[in-house]
Design an enzyme around this catalytic site. Structure first.
Site, PDB file in Angstrom:
ATOM      1  CE  LYS A  47      22.943   8.182 -11.220  1.00  0.00           C
ATOM      2  NZ  LYS A  47      23.227   8.201 -12.653  1.00  0.00           N
ATOM      3  CB  SER A 261      30.215   4.104  -7.747  1.00  0.00           C
ATOM      4  OG  SER A 261      29.652   5.244  -7.145  1.00  0.00           O
TER       5      SER A 261
END
Lengths: 319, 91
Positions: A47, A261
């Protein structure tokens, strides 16, 4: 490598082979898996790319000026990335985060000086998005970068992640990443499709426990504005159990300590890899390790039996 | 040919609260018609008047999104699991 400051030191992450987990690493028709280690970014997740790009774009178009407060709905990693960038550039940050996210994420955000507004666990990120949109109306001077619809999010991957992958793996046949805001898949996918016409772009999305899907009706569902399904060739829904199983296999066989994830992404990558291997074809499959496992230790993901760990993770947001 | 269909909480009003029901069909389209026979009204929640999948509904056959496997014409076989989920945000 030497950089002017931390925000200049993002991207250019390593791409490492997985000789033990790949169906056929060597010999005729190899089917090889490659992990792009995005945990090597400044705050430890992919991110950082989108956060920095969104801030730079907002500065360039004049929306973000010194002293401004940034507002963002996030399940954690985007918030942490924004908090670092905001600190270095002199902005305030308000994160709207579902209450069912790991304690490490909260602690990191607080350490970076972000203010956290919790949204109810039921409804997951949908609820965080809705709450942030309400706050944006209440506080018009706050600047919501809105990762789900901000083109700079996908553009960061079109200009960064995509070219890096092609440079390091010119024989790439498949790209697999997580589907959240969809920025990684849209940006990287579009770039790779332009350069490698037959490339397969595969999405892995988390399948959460019932609580997270606690909408009142179907029309409260949410599809990010950035999402364009014509970029993808397949999309897998991965349970917490399978995500955890693969996360542990990454450590066990390849020594990679990744977040949950990334296990889900590996699960989708292996489904595709097995199909290619069974058909006696070759493939170079690159997938994203979105972050390291550090922020999930308190969830119990890495201790006890798989079944126990999966049960503990039920109802938590792990992507 | 029995296929297990997993139903999300918000649609269980159509299945008397059942989390999972059985239905028959060689394709997803046929399966949904069969489902609607035993659970009237369910089809209307999954498929629009124009005959497409509802924007905020995702259907998976063995964990793979049917929008990429032929949509409503996706082939089904004995032992497959169909999962219906509402679209939610990630990130």
């Amino acid at each position: 490598m030497r950089y002017e400051s931390l925000v200049d030191a993002f991207g250019d992450t390593p791409l490492v082979g997985l000789p033990r987990l790949s169906p056929r690493w060597e010999g005729e028709n190899p089917v090889r898996l490659w992990a792009k280690l995005e945990d090597r970014n400044p705050t430890g997740s992919i991110k950082d790319r989108a956060a920095l790009a969104m801030v730079q774009a907002a500065e360039a178009d004049g929306r973000l000026t010194p002293g401004c407060t940034i507002l963002e709905p996030t399940s954690g990693n985007t918030g942490i990335s924004l908090a670092m960038v905001a600190k270095l550039r002199g902005y305030g940050l308000v994160c709207v985060m579902p209450e069912n996210t790991s304690v490490e994420r909260r602690q990191l955000l607080e350490m970076f000086g972000a203010r956290i507004i919790s949204s109810p666990a039921a409804g997951g990120s949908n609820q965080a998005v809705a709450t942030a949109k309400q706050l944006a109306q209440q506080y018009p001077d706050w600047v919501m970068l809105y990762q789900y619809g901000n083109p700079a999010n996908a553009q960061a991957h079109y200009e960064g992640t995509g070219p890096e992958l092609l440079r390091d793996l010119p024989t790439i046949t498949h790209f697999v990443a997580g589907l959240g805001t969809t920025g990684t898949l849209m940006g990287t996918g579009r770039f790779l499709r332009e350069k490698v016409p037959d490339i397969q772009i595969i999405a892995a999305e988390p399948r959460y426990g019932e609580l997270v899907y606690g909408l009142r009706n179907i029309d409260e569902g949410f599809v990010p504005e950035l999402y364009d399904d014509s970029v993808l060739t397949s999309r897998f829904s991965v349970t917490s159990y399978d995500a955890l199983r693969r996360t542990r296999e990454l450590i066990e066989h390849e020594g990679i300590f990744a977040g949950v994830s990334s296990g889900a992404i590996l699960h989708a990558a292996l489904s595709i890899a097995d199909r290619v291997a069974t058909a006696d074809k070759s493939a170079d499959i690159a997938f994203i390790v979105a972050d390291g496992g550090w922020k999930y230790l308190s969830t119990g993901a890495y201790s006890g039996s798989l079944q126990q760990a999966a049960e503990k993770l039920e109802g938590q947001l792990w992507a | 040919m029995a296929i297990e269909v997993k139903i999300p909480t918000i649609l269980r009003t159509y299945t008397d609260g059942s989390k999972s029901v059985e239905a028959k069909g060689d394709t997803l389209s046929a399966l949904i018609d069969d489902l609607d026979g035993s659970h009237p009204g369910l089809k209307g929640r999954l498929i629009t008047d124009e005959g497409a999948l509802h924007r905020f509904v995702n259907i998976y056959v063995n964990d793979e999104d049917v929008r990429f496997t032929g949509s409503l014409e996706t082939q089904l076989k004995d032992g497959d699991t169909v999962t219906v989920l509402p679209a939610v945000a990630g990130g």
